[in-house]
Design an enzyme around this catalytic site. Structure first.
Site, PDB file in Angstrom:
ATOM      1  N   CYS A 177       1.115  -9.770  -7.137  1.00  4.69           N
ATOM      2  CA  CYS A 177       1.454 -10.765  -8.150  1.00  4.69           C
ATOM      3  C   CYS A 177       1.179 -10.180  -9.532  1.00  4.69           C
ATOM      4  O   CYS A 177       0.091  -9.631  -9.764  1.00  4.69           O
ATOM      5  CB  CYS A 177       0.631 -12.029  -7.930  1.00  4.69           C
ATOM      6  SG  CYS A 177       0.768 -13.212  -9.277  1.00  4.69           S
ATOM      7  N   ASP A 184       1.338  -9.557  -2.065  1.00  4.30           N
ATOM      8  CA  ASP A 184       2.501 -10.241  -1.500  1.00  4.30           C
ATOM      9  C   ASP A 184       3.056  -9.346  -0.392  1.00  4.30           C
ATOM     10  O   ASP A 184       3.325  -8.161  -0.612  1.00  4.30           O
ATOM     11  CB  ASP A 184       3.576 -10.465  -2.569  1.00  4.30           C
ATOM     12  CG  ASP A 184       3.114 -11.405  -3.673  1.00  4.30           C
ATOM     13  OD1 ASP A 184       2.465 -12.413  -3.358  1.00  4.30           O
ATOM     14  OD2 ASP A 184       3.401 -11.110  -4.842  1.00  4.30           O
TER      15      ASP A 184
END
Length: 270
Positions: A177, A184
């Protein structure tokens, strides 16, 4: 609101009532500029398909209702919708009354369309969990890797003397992120017709996203742009299925103009 004022990564009061102002749109042009994509004429079609697992509201008599939903935001929309703001927005329905389930769908569709700047489709339910189908995994390749970022397109190469049509996938895509640095995770599926991609180089390229900070949608657009530039395929499709966070997962897809979108589905990891 600036990027540093995003609700992402800081304490935010739990919403007590429906509030469309919680949605935070981010101009796609910002990320595309860094990739070298002309936002006025992007070289792809596509969508961002969200799966919502924790949707709830109160009916007209105050009884809680629960549901799941699938949201599709067109890649041509001026804005993407930041994920935590979408989570907070959907949570704002939890203590709010709606006369019907259709009113909930209509409200979400209207609010997301306003935030994205283009029509957003919203339906109840989720697509089924599907298998890899004809996609061939490249994760078992016996290769040494020591490049974890930034994304390094120099790893990519293709044999112009051999034209193929194939679908490859890797579950080793990881990025971070850009605000919180949280990881992620995704499986990426790459389908194309054109010069045969060097698979070891493709795997090294995908792993080079590992320490990179970028939104999901931008990672997929970067992969599509780099493969298009280096391999020059006749057509190309790139879809990433990211794992769930906060009751939401996102599945950005970008494909060559005129290409049909892949069938909607979910991975077991989602």
């Amino acid at each position: 609101m600036t990027a540093h004022e995003l609700p992402l990564g800081r304490h935010v009061d739990y919403p007590r009532e429906y509030d469309a102002s919680l949605l935070f749109p981010i101009a796609r042009a910002l990320g595309r500029e860094h990739i070298g994509i002309d936002d006025a004429a992007p070289p792809f079609v596509g969508h961002d398909r969200w799966h919502a697992y924790e949707l709830s509201w109160l009916d007209g008599r105050g009884k809680p209702r629960v549901a799941t939903a699938t949201v599709s935001v067109p890649a041509t929309s001026p804005h993407l919708i930041e994920s935590k703001s979408l989570k907070l927005y959907l949570n704002s329905f939890n203590s709010s009354r709606f006369d019907s389930a259709q009113a909930v769908l209509d409200t979400i569709a209207a609010d997301l369309s306003a935030a994205a700047g283009a029509p957003v489709a919203v339906v109840f339910g989720l697509p089924p969990i599907d298998g890899d189908g004809t996609a061939e995994s490249i994760d078992g390749l016996d290769v040494a890797i020591d490049d974890y970022g930034p994304p390094n397109a120099a790893h990519l190469s293709a044999d112009a003397g051999e034209i193929v049509e194939e679908t490859l996938n890797s579950a080793l895509l990881k990025s971070n992120c850009p605000v919180t640095g949280q990881p992620d995770w995704a499986r990426v599926v790459i389908a194309y017709r054109g010069p045969r991609l060097d698979r070891a180089g493709l795997l090294r390229y995908l792993v080079s996203f590992r320490d990179h900070a970028e939104f999901h949608e931008q990672c997929v657009e970067r992969i599509h742009a780099d493969l298009t530039r280096i391999a020059q395929p006749q057509w190309l499709s790139v879809e990433a299925r990211y794992t769930r966070r906060g009751g939401l997962d996102i599945n950005p897809w970008r494909g060559s103009p005129g290409l049909a979108a892949p069938a909607a589905g979910r991975d077991e990891r989602q």
